[in-house]
Design an enzyme around this catalytic site. Structure first.
Site, PDB file in Angstrom:
ATOM      1  N   TRP A  40       0.884  -1.166   0.000  1.00 31.82           N
ATOM      2  CA  TRP A  40       0.000   0.000   0.000  1.00 31.82           C
ATOM      3  C   TRP A  40       0.922   1.216   0.000  1.00 31.82           C
ATOM      4  O   TRP A  40       1.706   1.403   0.939  1.00 31.82           O
ATOM      5  CB  TRP A  40      -0.860  -0.049   1.258  1.00 31.82           C
ATOM      6  N   GLY A  43      -0.379   7.379   1.724  1.00 31.59           N
ATOM      7  CA  GLY A  43      -0.275   8.839   1.720  1.00 31.59           C
ATOM      8  C   GLY A  43       0.259   9.360   3.052  1.00 31.59           C
ATOM      9  O   GLY A  43       1.084  10.280   3.094  1.00 31.59           O
ATOM     10  N   PHE A  44      -0.197   8.746   4.118  1.00 33.07           N
ATOM     11  CA  PHE A  44       0.236   9.131   5.462  1.00 33.07           C
ATOM     12  C   PHE A  44       1.741   8.935   5.618  1.00 33.07           C
ATOM     13  O   PHE A  44       2.480   9.829   6.052  1.00 33.07           O
ATOM     14  CB  PHE A  44      -0.531   8.257   6.468  1.00 33.07           C
ATOM     15  N   ASP A  55      -0.433  14.553   6.783  1.00 28.81           N
ATOM     16  CA  ASP A  55      -1.151  13.867   5.699  1.00 28.81           C
ATOM     17  C   ASP A  55      -2.439  14.662   5.451  1.00 28.81           C
ATOM     18  O   ASP A  55      -3.500  14.331   5.981  1.00 28.81           O
ATOM     19  CB  ASP A  55      -1.453  12.439   6.177  1.00 28.81           C
TER      20      ASP A  55
HETATM   21  C1  SPV Z   1      -2.782   5.997   4.653  1.00 29.33           C
HETATM   22  O1  SPV Z   1      -1.979   5.111   4.928  1.00 29.33           O
HETATM   23  O2  SPV Z   1      -2.440   7.095   4.203  1.00 29.33           O
HETATM   24  C2  SPV Z   1      -4.215   5.756   4.822  1.00 29.33           C
HETATM   25  C3  SPV Z   1      -4.622   4.743   5.768  1.00 29.33           C
HETATM   26  O3  SPV Z   1      -4.996   6.420   4.203  1.00 29.33           O
HETATM   27  S1  SPV Z   1      -4.801   5.470   7.309  1.00 29.33           S
HETATM   28  O4  SPV Z   1      -3.703   6.370   7.536  1.00 29.33           O
HETATM   29  O5  SPV Z   1      -4.859   4.407   8.292  1.00 29.33           O
HETATM   30  O6  SPV Z   1      -6.049   6.217   7.252  1.00 29.33           O
HETATM   31 MG    MG Z   2      -4.116   8.028   3.150  1.00 25.68          MG
END
Ligand code: SPV
Ligand code: MG
Length: 442
Positions: A40, A43-44, A55
């Site tokens: 994955w 974005g964070f 983020d």
């Molecule tokens: C990210 O990993 O940027 C997500 C998932 O969107 S969370 O941060 O858990 O919302």
């Molecule tokens: Mg995200």
């Protein structure tokens, strides 16, 4: 095979896919090596690692895309790109899709937050969602724009995060599936999985469900899978692990000042080499670089003692005899260096303490009096990796001879002084020396 095809194939297998959030190519490679099913591009985590910013749509589409591309290039498993709100309206989403297809990722995930989005878990920030129709329009646009048939669009609703309730969350999830989403992610910040479990029961199951257990972090994969989740995303644990590990190591080194104080909590350099693919690079060098370009080690046996050379060598070994202002060994080292050979090992024996040139690895044959050259050479056996050149410690040679030798592609190549016999015939060779015997084939 496009990365999207891999994700489609993985989804056909029974059980939930376990996908982990990466912030760069290195973390993605580690995720793959740890045996997870996918990456994955979070974005964070990318906001945190790339720019050290919140983020909250501060990272641009192209900044995020660059990292996604790096990630996709570093792994062979499916990559799902967290594309926040899609970086604008439905038309922007179309470009977002095509960019990601070209970057080699399998899927994008777009959420129904207003732009600029805010991380789902920031406590004191404003939260608004775009209307259902508008998000459905983004999903339709994404599906219309895709050119890679297997590319997937994951629709994410933030209805629970924004406090809009289960009914709204379900309504949105169903509407997004109806609009053509290939999977749906209902995000939750509840401390337990119960809220989602209830929702999953009511879900029509028309497309797979994606779950992100960041806050309900005590839920097992089995539980989420049994409740109906097909993709489980561990979104940000690697970047959080990295922060802690870096902080602890930094504290340790700051207090101790010796870098080695951190040795038991950091990986070794060879481990890094392995992760980034140095072994492959070494193989490629051997296969594709011209001979002579690779690392060569020179081994110089210089242990022996010959009483015929007394008193010249009364206080030093032969290799330290001075020839026009430079010792034989200095001349040999200079010639090797000129040919770009920097890895040099010298075997010392007689008067070993006299040999102390820098940038040389030393081996000692303390039994030099009752052993021969071969024994000396094998004192440096650890050096015999890859291309190795062995040269006597008492010879002076023209560098062109060395260059010729290095051009040879033979497994074993010998340089022989053919003038020796002439020398003997003319009575010029010292009678006490026996030349080495070499028989030449025609
Ligand atoms: C990210 O990993 O940027 C997500 C998932 O969107 S969370 O941060 O858990 O919302
Ligand atoms: Mg995200």
């Amino acid at each position: 095979m496009h990365n999207a095809t891999k994700l489609r194939a993985a989804l056909k297998k029974p059980g939930a896919l376990k996908v982990v959030g990466a912030h760069d190519a290195l973390s993605a490679r580690l995720i793959e090596r740890a045996g997870f099913d996918g990456v994955w591009a979070s974005g964070f985590a990318i906001s945190a690692s790339l720019k050290c910013i919140p983020d909250a749509s501060f990272i641009t589409s192209s900044e995020q895309l660059e990292v996604e591309r790096n990630i996709a290039e570093a792994v062979n498993i499916p990559v799902i790109a967290d594309c926040d709100t899609g970086y604008g309206n439905a038309l922007n989403v179309m470009r977002t899709v095509n960019d990601r297809e070209r970057a080699g990722v399998a899927a994008i995930c777009i959420e129904d937050n207003v732009y600029p989005k805010r991380c789902s878990f920031y406590a004191g920030v404003r939260r608004e969602l775009i209307p259902i129709d508008e998000h459905c329009g983004k999903i339709k646009a994404a599906k219309a724009a895709q050119t890679v048939p297997d590319f997937m669009v994951i629709a994410r609703t933030e209805a629970l995060i924004a406090g809009w309730g289960q009914e709204e969350a379900l309504k949105r999830a169903e509407a997004y599936a109806e609009a053509g989403a290939d999977a749906v992610l209902i995000h939750s910040k509840s401390k337990t999985f119960d809220e989602l479990k209830t929702l999953y029961r009511a879900w029509s199951r028309r497309v797979p469900l994606v779950v992100v257990p960041t806050i309900f972090d005590q839920t097992t994969a089995q539980e989420m899978e049994q409740a109906g989740a097909k993709i489980i995303i561990y979104a940000n644990q690697p970047v959080r692990a990295a922060i802690r590990a870096m902080r602890e190591t930094l504290d340790l080194i700051r207090n101790d000042t010796r870098p080695g104080a951190a040795n038991d909590r950091i990986v070794t350099l060879p481990e890094v080499y392995d992760i980034v693919g140095v072994p492959q690079m070494e193989q490629d060098e051997k296969a594709f670089l011209p001979i002579g370009g690779e690392k060569i080690t020179a081994i110089i046996p210089a242990a022996g003692f010959e009483k015929q050379l007394l008193p010249l060598i009364e206080d030093k070994p032969k290799c330290l005899l001075d020839i026009k202002g430079k010792t034989i060994l200095e001349r040999a080292v200079a010639a090797l260096n000129e040919a770009n050979i920097k890895e040099i090992a010298v075997i010392r024996g007689y008067k070993k303490e006299a040999i102390a040139l820098p940038n040389i690895r030393y081996y000692d044959n303390d039994r030099y009096e009752d052993t021969g050259e071969l024994f000396s050479i094998f004192c440096a056996e650890p050096e015999m990796k890859g291309r190795t050149i062995v040269l006597y410690g008492d010879i002076i040679f023209d560098t062109t001879i060395l260059e010729k030798l290095l051009k040879s592609s033979a497994d074993f190549a010998l340089v022989i002084d053919l003038a020796w016999q002439d020398h003997v015939d003319r009575g010029g060779a010292p009678s006490h020396l026996n030349p080495d015997l070499v028989t030449l084939a025609d």
